[in-house]
Scaffold this motif. Structure first.
Motif, short mmCIF file in Angstrom:
data_model
loop_
_atom_site.label_atom_id
_atom_site.label_comp_id
_atom_site.label_asym_id
_atom_site.label_seq_id
_atom_site.Cartn_x
_atom_site.Cartn_y
_atom_site.Cartn_z
N LEU A 172 9.50 -31.47 37.86
CA LEU A 172 10.19 -30.29 37.36
C LEU A 172 10.83 -30.57 35.99
CD1 LEU A 172 11.04 -27.38 37.81
CD2 LEU A 172 13.06 -28.22 39.07
N GLU A 173 11.37 -31.79 35.83
CA GLU A 173 11.93 -32.16 34.52
C GLU A 173 10.88 -32.09 33.43
OE1 GLU A 173 13.89 -35.93 34.51
OE2 GLU A 173 15.23 -35.37 36.16
N LEU A 174 9.69 -32.59 33.77
CA LEU A 174 8.59 -32.55 32.80
C LEU A 174 8.21 -31.11 32.47
CD1 LEU A 174 5.99 -35.31 33.80
CD2 LEU A 174 7.07 -35.00 31.55
N ILE A 175 8.12 -30.29 33.53
CA ILE A 175 7.77 -28.88 33.34
C ILE A 175 8.79 -28.21 32.42
CG2 ILE A 175 7.62 -26.64 34.52
CD1 ILE A 175 6.44 -28.29 36.94
N LYS A 176 10.08 -28.50 32.66
CA LYS A 176 11.13 -27.91 31.82
C LYS A 176 11.02 -28.41 30.38
CE LYS A 176 14.56 -27.04 35.44
NZ LYS A 176 15.87 -27.45 36.02
#
Lengths: 366, 109
Positions: free
Chosen positions: B42-46
């Protein structure tokens, strides 16, 4: 009257055992009751009844038997037989046959110290320096050890290394006694000199924790450069992290502060700052598989006299990150906010997966 | 799975199996990493979302009128966390052989 001519100072001069004459011409020559074989009749002075006998005329010799030209009687007296030996064999070298003197016949004894007490000297001839040749087994090639030129005025002594010989070592003057051009140098097999001294190197077998212990020596090295190449991990897009080791104790407290600043091939920056974590982060995550291995350079400073952040790292890692789809590099710093007498480092992958790599760790001399 | 530790000293290298309490701790660390996997994704997606939003930020300038398709694109970016649960993260992060994100949501109008 004194001796006329060059005195034969070398040779084997032997007075043989007395012989009792009888009604025969031949007698056995003996020395100390053992048969004796002279070099020839010309090497013998034989006195019979007060007269010196002419060799090969009045007597001949064959083996250890002397034969007079006519039979003697029991009333004759052989006054003495003096054998002069082969007086020229040693005293005049030009008559010595080639290769006649073997090592068993030599005894070069040194004394004292320095070049003046050497047991064997290889002299120059007034123009060429003294050289000691070492020939190949066939004698058709050879190498030589040569003296410095006369103009150099050197009379030093090199003592061969006093430690065990090993591959990749160099000859180094370990210590000297005396001084000036007559100093005596003790050599040793030492690691290469210069700024960088290779301490550890090799290919690491697959392991989770790679502990490089006890290579730090603050008395010798200013800092250390640890290079890890061809890094392959069982994980994906992780990175190599670092923890210090004090003796054999891994420093895994929350003492690591750091920052990462990188650039990706998509022209995008990568940043990551952190404080009070249990291990220092070695840059940006990399895919680190066999097709896209990772590379890491850690420049490590170990200053045990400093309290906060005395042990710290500046480094770079580079490789491919499949999450970003980018080739990337990142510079990173790791500060160890703690006081410990660190002597080594642990390298562990950020996901605790097993890794393999080639490693080289250098100490940078003060 | 057999795991090892290696120790390198000036005298040589030794490699030993990780067993007992150390093995238990290692498995726990790996589980923590796995459990955090969705958060990392999710951090990467953000991160990617932020990059996409930055690319269209200039439409927000006072002298520019933001087109509706850009407005919709930016809204879809902002709504990713609520529109996609963790089971969809791998689809969102999938890349082609050229390293480009393949999910249609990343396609800027």
């Amino acid at each position: 009257m004194s001796y006329i001519g060059v005195p034969p100072v070398s040779g084997d001069f032997v007075v043989l055992d007395a012989i009792t004459t009888s009604a025969t011409a031949s007698y056995t020559l003996q020395r100390n009751s053992g048969n004796f074989v002279p070099e020839s009749a010309n090497h013998m002075l034989v006195s019979l009844n007060g007269s010196i006998q002419k060799p090969n005329s009045s007597f001949t010799v064959s083996g250890s038997t002397i034969t007079f030209s006519e039979a003697l009687t029991s009333s004759d007296s052989i006054d003495f037989i003096l054998v002069l030996g082969n007086v020229n064999a040693v005293g005049v070298a030009t008559t010595v046959s080639d290769s006649a003197i073997t090592k068993a016949k030599t005894n070069f004894v040194s004394s004292g110290t320095g070049y003046t007490g050497t047991g064997l000297d290889i002299k120059g001839n007034g123009s060429a320096n003294g050289r000691l040749g070492l020939l190949c087994s066939a004698g058709s090639h050879g190498v030589a050890i040569e003296s410095p030129d006369h103009s150099a005025g050197q009379s030093y002594t090199m003592k061969l290394p006093d430690n065990q010989i090993a591959a990749d070592k160099f000859l180094k003057v370990k210590s000297i006694s005396g001084s000036g051009n007559t100093a005596i140098g003790q050599l040793e097999f030492a690691s290469a000199g210069g700024t960088y001294e290779k301490l550890l190197s090799g290919s690491a077998s697959s392991s989770v924790n790679h502990d490089f212990q006890n290579f730090m020596d603050t008395s010798k090295y200013r800092m250390y450069m640890a290079l890890f190449t061809d890094v392959v991990s069982a994980g994906t897009n992780e990175r190599l992290d670092l923890q210090f080791i004090a003796d054999t104790s891994v420093q895994n407290g929350s003492h690591y502060w750091g920052s990462v600043l990188g650039q990706r091939s998509s022209n995008t920056q990568y940043t990551n700052g952190y404080e009070s974590e249990t291990q220092g982060k070695g840059g940006i995550g990399l895919v680190m598989n066999s097709a896209n291995a990772g590379n890491y350079l850690f420049n490590i400073i170990n200053s045990p006299n400093q309290q906060d952040f005395g042990n710290n790292v500046f480094g770079t890692n580079w490789g491919y990150n499949s999450s970003y789809g980018d080739y990337a590099f990142a510079n990173f710093t790791i500060g160890y906010n703690h006081s410990a007498n660190n002597t080594g480092i642990r390298i562990v992958e950020s996901g605790n997966n097993a890794t393999t790599f080639d490693y080289e760790i250098y100490g940078i001399l003060k | 799975m057999v795991d090892y530790n290696s120790v390198y000293t000036l005298e040589g290298v030794t490699r030993t199996k990780i067993t007992g309490e150390e093995k238990t701790q290692l498995e726990a660390k790996r589980k923590a990493v796995a459990d955090n996997s969705a958060n990392k994704k999710l951090e990467l997606i953000k991160e990617f979302r932020l990059e996409k939003l930055k690319e269209t930020d200039w439409y927000s300038n006072s002298d520019v009128t933001m087109p509706d398709n850009i407005k919709n694109f930016r809204k879809k970016m902002r709504d990713i966390p609520q529109d996609f649960d963790s089971s969809k993260y791998d689809e969102l992060l999938n890349r082609d052989s050229n390293g480009n994100l393949t999910h249609s949501i990343w396609s800027k109008p």
